[in-house]
Design a protein around this motif. Structure first.
Motif, PDB file in Angstrom:
ATOM      1  N   GLY A   1       0.742  -1.179   0.074  1.00 58.46           N
ATOM      2  CA  GLY A   1      -0.137  -0.089   0.044  1.00 58.46           C
ATOM      3  C   GLY A   1       0.880   1.152   0.029  1.00 58.46           C
ATOM      4  N   ILE A   2       2.013   1.289   0.754  1.00 55.96           N
ATOM      5  CA  ILE A   2       2.719   2.321   0.838  1.00 55.96           C
ATOM      6  C   ILE A   2       3.408   2.594  -0.511  1.00 55.96           C
ATOM      7  N   LEU A   3       4.070   1.673  -1.100  1.00 60.12           N
ATOM      8  CA  LEU A   3       4.259   1.684  -2.516  1.00 60.12           C
ATOM      9  C   LEU A   3       3.494   2.096  -3.430  1.00 60.12           C
ATOM     10  N   ALA A   4       2.234   1.805  -3.471  1.00 55.76           N
ATOM     11  CA  ALA A   4       1.203   2.163  -4.278  1.00 55.76           C
ATOM     12  C   ALA A   4       0.841   3.646  -4.124  1.00 55.76           C
ATOM     13  N   LEU A   5       0.970   3.842  -2.875  1.00 49.36           N
ATOM     14  CA  LEU A   5       0.374   5.377  -2.638  1.00 49.36           C
ATOM     15  C   LEU A   5       1.546   6.422  -2.779  1.00 49.36           C
ATOM     16  N   GLY A   6       2.792   6.129  -2.964  1.00 50.22           N
ATOM     17  CA  GLY A   6       3.903   6.908  -3.441  1.00 50.22           C
ATOM     18  C   GLY A   6       4.398   6.806  -4.816  1.00 50.22           C
ATOM     19  N   THR A   7       3.690   5.910  -5.706  1.00 52.10           N
ATOM     20  CA  THR A   7       4.233   5.668  -6.949  1.00 52.10           C
ATOM     21  C   THR A   7       3.238   6.315  -8.096  1.00 52.10           C
ATOM     22  N   GLY A   8       3.549   6.933  -8.955  1.00 50.86           N
ATOM     23  CA  GLY A   8       2.431   7.540  -9.817  1.00 50.86           C
ATOM     24  C   GLY A   8       3.311   8.507 -10.579  1.00 50.86           C
ATOM     25  N   PRO A   9       2.402   9.178 -11.626  1.00 49.94           N
ATOM     26  CA  PRO A   9       3.047  10.396 -12.431  1.00 49.94           C
ATOM     27  C   PRO A   9       3.770  11.551 -11.527  1.00 49.94           C
ATOM     28  N   THR A  10       3.087  11.513 -10.348  1.00 46.50           N
ATOM     29  CA  THR A  10       3.917  12.521  -9.234  1.00 46.50           C
ATOM     30  C   THR A  10       4.247  11.826  -8.077  1.00 46.50           C
ATOM     31  N   PRO A  11       5.639  11.287  -8.061  1.00 42.61           N
ATOM     32  CA  PRO A  11       5.962  10.477  -7.143  1.00 42.61           C
ATOM     33  C   PRO A  11       5.833  11.181  -5.599  1.00 42.61           C
ATOM     34  N   LEU A  12       5.387  10.444  -4.645  1.00 42.01           N
ATOM     35  CA  LEU A  12       5.543  10.974  -3.319  1.00 42.01           C
ATOM     36  C   LEU A  12       6.514  10.087  -2.310  1.00 42.01           C
ATOM     37  N   ALA A  13       7.347  10.937  -1.617  1.00 41.34           N
ATOM     38  CA  ALA A  13       8.299  10.246  -0.765  1.00 41.34           C
ATOM     39  C   ALA A  13       7.552   9.432   0.157  1.00 41.34           C
ATOM     40  N   TRP A  14       8.152   8.510   0.581  1.00 37.66           N
ATOM     41  CA  TRP A  14       7.428   7.283   1.298  1.00 37.66           C
ATOM     42  C   TRP A  14       7.346   7.967   3.137  1.00 37.66           C
ATOM     43  N   LYS A  15       8.478   8.913   3.192  1.00 43.20           N
ATOM     44  CA  LYS A  15       8.065   9.379   4.496  1.00 43.20           C
ATOM     45  C   LYS A  15       6.993  10.472   4.854  1.00 43.20           C
ATOM     46  N   GLY A  16       6.810  10.956   3.757  1.00 41.77           N
ATOM     47  CA  GLY A  16       5.656  11.738   3.562  1.00 41.77           C
ATOM     48  C   GLY A  16       4.207  11.161   3.609  1.00 41.77           C
ATOM     49  N   VAL A  17       4.239  10.111   2.874  1.00 39.66           N
ATOM     50  CA  VAL A  17       3.196   9.174   2.719  1.00 39.66           C
ATOM     51  C   VAL A  17       2.602   8.644   4.080  1.00 39.66           C
ATOM     52  N   LEU A  18       3.813   7.944   4.738  1.00 36.43           N
ATOM     53  CA  LEU A  18       3.621   7.542   6.197  1.00 36.43           C
ATOM     54  C   LEU A  18       3.359   8.602   7.131  1.00 36.43           C
ATOM     55  N   GLY A  19       3.869   9.558   7.044  1.00 38.94           N
ATOM     56  CA  GLY A  19       3.514  10.755   8.062  1.00 38.94           C
ATOM     57  C   GLY A  19       2.118  11.451   7.870  1.00 38.94           C
ATOM     58  N   GLU A  20       1.703  11.364   6.586  1.00 34.47           N
ATOM     59  CA  GLU A  20       0.213  11.808   6.498  1.00 34.47           C
ATOM     60  C   GLU A  20      -0.718  10.729   6.996  1.00 34.47           C
TER      61      GLU A  20
END
Length: 348
Positions: free
Chosen positions: A29-48
């Motif tokens: 899930g964390i990998l999927a949330l951070g991956t896409g046309p606009t990459p999101l840092a895993w720390k930011g994803v986890l923090g949110e």
């Protein structure tokens, strides 16, 4: 294809594997949330997600909108759909004693597709719930038809259910082709995207409706784990050991059909999840359904979340239907399975 022969299933083993599977779902899930046309840092994803307010563990407003309004509902719904399809595959393969059985073998998918496409063709699909509702009703109607025909002579024989499902599936497929051929050109794109599996429009409301029902179905199926284990030894043996065979088969088929219809109604047709995941879990963990059912659910969630990541990134910024990815992975697996284990498969 070799595999480690598992030992006896214990409560400690079920808890251990379930926790391990839950961690795998979280990582996917964390990998999927951070991956896409606009990459999101895993720390930011986890923090949110966890609400951690540390420096470097937050996202800006645009990234937060992408995470919370687009990707999170999609990952949640994808996990639920993967879980439902995989668990349905586990039950159908055991119940029909057929290694190649999956949720679509009984024609439920064709019924759902016919209902959804008819709704689109009649231009009633403009309401957000119209198409999913039509798909669900189509799936349920198909299951009632199959059970009505197969059980018309009293006893519910699994071979007759399987053959009836195959025939109904073929008939409904021809009706789907008819609906497509009569549809307007501007409708065909959305119709074809739905047919090959479309999770791009996932919403929290869909996950909120489908999730609790899918979890309830999983609990009911897990309560029948002992019956499934004994049915794998043969109906006569199961009857001698106290299983109400006809009642158990009917309950398992109905709940499986409900679960399949539910997830197909929000995802479209996504094949092979119910084929690949149950076999992988069975090879890894053995045939005991007390462990196989929860691990099939978690494995299905991981598999479809990762397949959806591929669907979103393989031709980015364009997106391919996730059903195309699962079919591309599933077809070689199907052939390998047919050549190596198909004739020797035993659910018990």
């Amino acid at each position: 294809m070799s595999f480690v022969r598992p030992g006896p299933v214990t409560l400690k083993g079920i808890i251990f594997w379930t926790l391990l599977g839950t961690v795998a779902v979280a990582l996917a899930g964390i990998l999927a949330l951070g991956t896409g046309p606009t990459p999101l840092a895993w720390k930011g994803v986890l923090g949110e997600i966890l609400g951690v307010g540390l420096p470097g563990w937050s996202l800006d407003s645009t990234e937060r909108s992408i995470l919370l309004e687009i990707r999170l509902p999609r990952v949640l719904l994808t996990g639920i759909v993967g879980m439902g399809l995989a668990v349905s595959g586990v039950v159908l393969q055991s119940l029909l004693r057929n290694p190649l059985a999956e949720p679509f073998v009984l024609g439920i998918s064709s019924g759902a597709a016919l209902g959804a496409l008819s709704s689109m063709a009649l231009a009633t699909g403009f309401l957000s719930l119209t198409t999913p509702l039509a798909a669900f009703l189509g799936a349920m109607g198909t299951m009632a038809l199959v059970l009505g025909i197969a059980g018309g002579m009293g006893r519910l024989e699994m071979t007759r259910v399987l053959l009836t499902g195959v025939i109904v599936n073929a008939f409904f497929t021809s009706l789907i082709m008819l609906v497509l051929s009569l549809s307007r050109a501007e409708q065909l794109h959305s119709m074809m995207f739905w047919l090959y599996g479309d999770l791009s429009g996932a919403k929290y409301s869909q996950a909120g409706i489908v999730g609790p029902w899918a979890l309830g179905a999983l609990v009911i199926l897990w309560s029948q784990a002992r019956s499934l284990n004994l049915l794998g030894l043969g109906e006569r043996t199961a009857l001698q050991l106290g299983v109400q065979v006809e009642r158990s088969k009917f309950l398992l088929l109905i709940v499986t059909a409900l679960l399949t219809g539910l997830v197909v109604s929000v995802s479209g047709l996504i094949g092979f999840v119910g084929l690949i995941v149950p076999h992988l879990m069975r090879m890894l963990l053995g045939p005991d359904h007390r462990l196989l059912l929860p691990m099939g659910a978690l494995g299905g969630a991981v598999f479809l979340i990762l397949a959806d990541v591929l669907a979103r990134t393989l031709m980015s910024p364009a997106e391919v239907p996730v059903g195309v990815i699962t079919a591309a992975l599933g077809a070689p697996f199907f052939i390998l399975l047919l050549r190596t284990r198909g004739a020797r498969w035993n659910p018990s």
